[in-house]
Design a protein around this motif. Sequence first.
Motif, PDB file in Angstrom:
ATOM      1  N   ALA A 107      -3.256   2.105   9.609  1.00 13.94           N
ATOM      2  CA  ALA A 107      -3.103   3.210   8.655  1.00 13.94           C
ATOM      3  C   ALA A 107      -4.381   3.398   7.841  1.00 13.94           C
ATOM      4  CB  ALA A 107      -1.923   2.950   7.725  1.00 13.94           C
ATOM      5  N   PHE A 108      -4.670   4.645   7.489  1.00 13.63           N
ATOM      6  CA  PHE A 108      -5.857   4.950   6.701  1.00 13.63           C
ATOM      7  C   PHE A 108      -5.592   6.176   5.842  1.00 13.63           C
ATOM      8  CE2 PHE A 108      -6.021   7.813  10.179  1.00 13.63           C
ATOM      9  CZ  PHE A 108      -6.776   8.907   9.790  1.00 13.63           C
ATOM     10  N   CYS A 109      -6.415   6.344   4.796  1.00 11.83           N
ATOM     11  CA  CYS A 109      -6.282   7.508   3.933  1.00 11.83           C
ATOM     12  C   CYS A 109      -7.099   8.640   4.540  1.00 11.83           C
ATOM     13  CB  CYS A 109      -6.765   7.197   2.513  1.00 11.83           C
ATOM     14  SG  CYS A 109      -6.501   8.556   1.346  1.00 11.83           S
ATOM     15  N   ASP A 110      -6.417   9.625   5.068  1.00 10.15           N
ATOM     16  CA  ASP A 110      -7.061  10.742   5.766  1.00 10.15           C
ATOM     17  C   ASP A 110      -7.407  11.831   4.741  1.00 10.15           C
ATOM     18  OD1 ASP A 110      -8.055  12.351   7.726  1.00 10.15           O
ATOM     19  OD2 ASP A 110      -6.104  12.971   8.511  1.00 10.15           O
ATOM     20  N   VAL A 111      -8.659  11.837   4.313  1.00 14.77           N
ATOM     21  CA  VAL A 111      -9.129  12.786   3.307  1.00 14.77           C
ATOM     22  C   VAL A 111      -9.954  13.872   3.990  1.00 14.77           C
ATOM     23  CG1 VAL A 111     -10.491  13.090   1.208  1.00 14.77           C
ATOM     24  CG2 VAL A 111      -9.173  10.983   1.558  1.00 14.77           C
ATOM     25  N   PRO A 112      -9.552  15.142   3.888  1.00 21.98           N
ATOM     26  CA  PRO A 112     -10.320  16.230   4.513  1.00 21.98           C
ATOM     27  C   PRO A 112     -11.750  16.280   3.980  1.00 21.98           C
ATOM     28  CG  PRO A 112      -8.149  16.994   3.840  1.00 21.98           C
ATOM     29  CD  PRO A 112      -8.326  15.636   3.232  1.00 21.98           C
ATOM     30  N   ILE A 113     -12.659  16.764   4.800  1.00 18.71           N
ATOM     31  CA  ILE A 113     -14.061  16.886   4.406  1.00 18.71           C
ATOM     32  C   ILE A 113     -14.179  17.770   3.171  1.00 18.71           C
ATOM     33  CG2 ILE A 113     -16.329  17.752   5.114  1.00 18.71           C
ATOM     34  CD1 ILE A 113     -15.609  17.023   7.972  1.00 18.71           C
ATOM     35  N   GLY A 114     -14.927  17.287   2.194  1.00 19.04           N
ATOM     36  CA  GLY A 114     -15.153  18.052   0.973  1.00 19.04           C
ATOM     37  C   GLY A 114     -14.084  17.884  -0.086  1.00 19.04           C
ATOM     38  N   GLN A 115     -13.057  17.075   0.207  1.00 16.37           N
ATOM     39  CA  GLN A 115     -11.991  16.867  -0.771  1.00 16.37           C
ATOM     40  C   GLN A 115     -11.962  15.412  -1.219  1.00 16.37           C
ATOM     41  OE1 GLN A 115      -8.179  18.605   0.197  1.00 16.37           O
ATOM     42  NE2 GLN A 115      -9.106  20.220   1.457  1.00 16.37           N
ATOM     43  N   ASP A 116     -11.248  15.147  -2.311  1.00 24.23           N
ATOM     44  CA  ASP A 116     -11.173  13.797  -2.870  1.00 24.23           C
ATOM     45  C   ASP A 116      -9.862  13.098  -2.557  1.00 24.23           C
ATOM     46  OD1 ASP A 116     -13.693  14.071  -4.096  1.00 24.23           O
ATOM     47  OD2 ASP A 116     -12.790  15.093  -5.823  1.00 24.23           O
ATOM     48  N   ALA A 117      -8.860  13.848  -2.144  1.00 26.68           N
ATOM     49  CA  ALA A 117      -7.548  13.269  -1.884  1.00 26.68           C
ATOM     50  C   ALA A 117      -7.027  13.716  -0.526  1.00 26.68           C
ATOM     51  CB  ALA A 117      -6.565  13.662  -2.983  1.00 26.68           C
ATOM     52  N   GLY A 118      -6.137  12.892   0.016  1.00 25.61           N
ATOM     53  CA  GLY A 118      -5.560  13.214   1.319  1.00 25.61           C
ATOM     54  C   GLY A 118      -4.190  12.590   1.454  1.00 25.61           C
ATOM     55  N   MET A 119      -3.887  12.117   2.663  1.00 22.79           N
ATOM     56  CA  MET A 119      -2.567  11.559   2.927  1.00 22.79           C
ATOM     57  C   MET A 119      -2.714  10.336   3.841  1.00 22.79           C
ATOM     58  SD  MET A 119       0.676  13.550   4.622  1.00 22.79           S
ATOM     59  CE  MET A 119       0.664  14.736   3.273  1.00 22.79           C
ATOM     60  N   CYS A 120      -1.909   9.312   3.589  1.00 27.71           N
ATOM     61  CA  CYS A 120      -1.932   8.136   4.450  1.00 27.71           C
ATOM     62  C   CYS A 120      -1.391   8.521   5.830  1.00 27.71           C
ATOM     63  CB  CYS A 120      -1.097   7.015   3.840  1.00 27.71           C
ATOM     64  SG  CYS A 120      -1.956   6.127   2.514  1.00 27.71           S
ATOM     65  N   SER A 121      -2.170   8.193   6.862  1.00 30.91           N
ATOM     66  CA  SER A 121      -1.837   8.620   8.217  1.00 30.91           C
ATOM     67  C   SER A 121      -2.121   7.508   9.214  1.00 30.91           C
ATOM     68  CB  SER A 121      -2.655   9.859   8.602  1.00 30.91           C
ATOM     69  OG  SER A 121      -2.508  10.885   7.655  1.00 30.91           O
ATOM     70  N   GLY A 137       0.799  -1.214   0.000  1.00 32.09           N
ATOM     71  CA  GLY A 137       0.000   0.000   0.000  1.00 32.09           C
ATOM     72  C   GLY A 137       0.833   1.266   0.000  1.00 32.09           C
ATOM     73  N   VAL A 138       0.131   2.392   0.048  1.00 30.67           N
ATOM     74  CA  VAL A 138       0.777   3.705   0.045  1.00 30.67           C
ATOM     75  C   VAL A 138       1.426   3.957   1.405  1.00 30.67           C
ATOM     76  CG1 VAL A 138       0.413   6.181  -0.290  1.00 30.67           C
ATOM     77  CG2 VAL A 138      -0.957   4.522  -1.597  1.00 30.67           C
ATOM     78  N   ALA A 139       2.634   4.451   1.394  1.00 31.30           N
ATOM     79  CA  ALA A 139       3.375   4.677   2.639  1.00 31.30           C
ATOM     80  C   ALA A 139       2.782   5.825   3.450  1.00 31.30           C
ATOM     81  CB  ALA A 139       4.839   4.972   2.325  1.00 31.30           C
ATOM     82  N   ILE A 140       2.959   5.762   4.765  1.00 29.28           N
ATOM     83  CA  ILE A 140       2.523   6.842   5.650  1.00 29.28           C
ATOM     84  C   ILE A 140       3.169   8.153   5.201  1.00 29.28           C
ATOM     85  CG2 ILE A 140       2.506   7.705   8.012  1.00 29.28           C
ATOM     86  CD1 ILE A 140       0.798   5.239   7.616  1.00 29.28           C
ATOM     87  N   GLY A 141       2.342   9.214   5.111  1.00 25.70           N
ATOM     88  CA  GLY A 141       2.843  10.517   4.713  1.00 25.70           C
ATOM     89  C   GLY A 141       2.778  10.784   3.232  1.00 25.70           C
ATOM     90  N   GLN A 142       2.351   9.770   2.449  1.00 22.35           N
ATOM     91  CA  GLN A 142       2.254   9.937   1.007  1.00 22.35           C
ATOM     92  C   GLN A 142       0.805  10.206   0.587  1.00 22.35           C
ATOM     93  OE1 GLN A 142       4.992  10.095  -1.131  1.00 22.35           O
ATOM     94  NE2 GLN A 142       5.965  10.196   0.897  1.00 22.35           N
ATOM     95  N   PRO A 143       0.594  10.898  -0.550  1.00 23.36           N
ATOM     96  CA  PRO A 143      -0.765  11.215  -1.008  1.00 23.36           C
ATOM     97  C   PRO A 143      -1.573   9.957  -1.308  1.00 23.36           C
ATOM     98  CG  PRO A 143       0.862  12.559  -2.141  1.00 23.36           C
ATOM     99  CD  PRO A 143       1.624  11.500  -1.408  1.00 23.36           C
ATOM    100  N   CYS A 144      -2.891  10.050  -1.079  1.00 24.41           N
ATOM    101  CA  CYS A 144      -3.782   8.920  -1.341  1.00 24.41           C
ATOM    102  C   CYS A 144      -5.181   9.443  -1.660  1.00 24.41           C
ATOM    103  CB  CYS A 144      -3.849   7.988  -0.135  1.00 24.41           C
ATOM    104  SG  CYS A 144      -4.416   8.802   1.389  1.00 24.41           S
ATOM    105  N   SER A 145      -6.019   8.558  -2.131  1.00 25.19           N
ATOM    106  CA  SER A 145      -7.421   8.882  -2.413  1.00 25.19           C
ATOM    107  C   SER A 145      -8.303   7.844  -1.741  1.00 25.19           C
ATOM    108  CB  SER A 145      -7.676   8.883  -3.926  1.00 25.19           C
ATOM    109  OG  SER A 145      -6.858   9.836  -4.577  1.00 25.19           O
ATOM    110  N   PHE A 146      -9.595   8.159  -1.605  1.00 28.66           N
ATOM    111  CA  PHE A 146     -10.533   7.202  -1.029  1.00 28.66           C
ATOM    112  C   PHE A 146     -10.402   5.872  -1.751  1.00 28.66           C
ATOM    113  CE2 PHE A 146     -13.297  10.749   0.670  1.00 28.66           C
ATOM    114  CZ  PHE A 146     -13.182  10.361   1.986  1.00 28.66           C
ATOM    115  N   GLY A 147     -10.336   4.785  -1.002  1.00 29.51           N
ATOM    116  CA  GLY A 147     -10.231   3.465  -1.590  1.00 29.51           C
ATOM    117  C   GLY A 147      -8.812   2.956  -1.688  1.00 29.51           C
ATOM    118  N   ASP A 148      -7.814   3.844  -1.562  1.00 29.09           N
ATOM    119  CA  ASP A 148      -6.422   3.416  -1.606  1.00 29.09           C
ATOM    120  C   ASP A 148      -6.069   2.642  -0.338  1.00 29.09           C
ATOM    121  OD1 ASP A 148      -5.972   4.522  -4.063  1.00 29.09           O
ATOM    122  OD2 ASP A 148      -4.904   6.299  -3.324  1.00 29.09           O
TER     123      ASP A 148
END
Length: 336
Positions: free
Chosen positions: A288-302, A270-281
């Motif tokens: 670890a989870f893909c932390d996507v801010p409310i109203g956005q489509d992309a975030g960061m693995c955290s 999977g995507v490493a912690i601290g790297q960009p991700c999208s829902f479903g990644d």
Amino acid sequence: MRKLLVTTLLLAACGGGGGESISLAEYPDAAREAFCKFLVRCGDIESLDVCTTANIGLNIHIPSSLQAGIDMSKVKFSGTAAGDCLDALANQSCDTTAQSSRVPPDACSQLITGTRHNGDTCAIDAECVSQVCDVTDCDPSAACCMGTCMGEAAPAPVQIGQSCVTAACVPSGFCEDASETCMPLKTANAACNATRECAYGLACLGTCQALPALGQACTDLCRDEGTTCSATTQTCVKVALAGGSCTPNGLISECSPLYECDATGHCSAGVAIGQPCSFGDLCAGNTAFCDVPIGQDAGMCSLPRPNGSACARDAACQSAFCDPVSLTCVPEPICT
């Protein structure tokens, strides 16, 4: 099948026989170990050591309200049933169409039992003998909503021909959506909408059919956990693990469900912690989870954050509770 296993573990619904007694505090780690034993045996991951730190989609959180209910003797937890549960689930069949893969063992309802009776005040379903706490007219913003226990009977499977609106059917039946009635499982070649409608040993591919096993010819699904239909050989083969070759964005994934095919054509954790991700990644690492801010489509693995941190959802918090008003991680409310 894995969805059933995870759901069963999360609901603490288990039974089987032969397991050691497990305390509630031990249960989350023991459940993960049981799941890992199943995954290793069926070929979805390399070893128990790898599974310990991998993102396998199972991180059991014991709700604070459940713990409080047990401490106050409103809820009873059976360590013996918990041990039997995890033993049975760790050793269930890798055949995804087998009964043990589709139906929790009979003793599942024995792990958590309530002591509150019909008409008694309750905060959570687990407090009630019936496992049903009816909460009405509650402020949606309230942290705790009190209700009333409904019924005196413990949950029991519904017989063929009876309503399945509020309970699951006996293992020999399925809940028909149109009539909301338990119907007998369907035999081979019968029309179906989902595998749960088919007899054990069969899966739904428009009709109830047997699936091919390892090494047999295939066009779509394969029978066993840890196998996939090869687009090259059109036979069921073992899934690829970390580093194995795969086709990015292929119609059928060559990778284990615990891995994803990266842009280099290899199965990745999977995507490493601290790297960009999208829902479903898939994000690499336990919790670890893909932390996507409310109203956005992309975030960061955290990783989940401590109390006082900003959050958008419960998964972002070590406490498993993100306050919906302040959007801050806070201790989980205790309702009892």
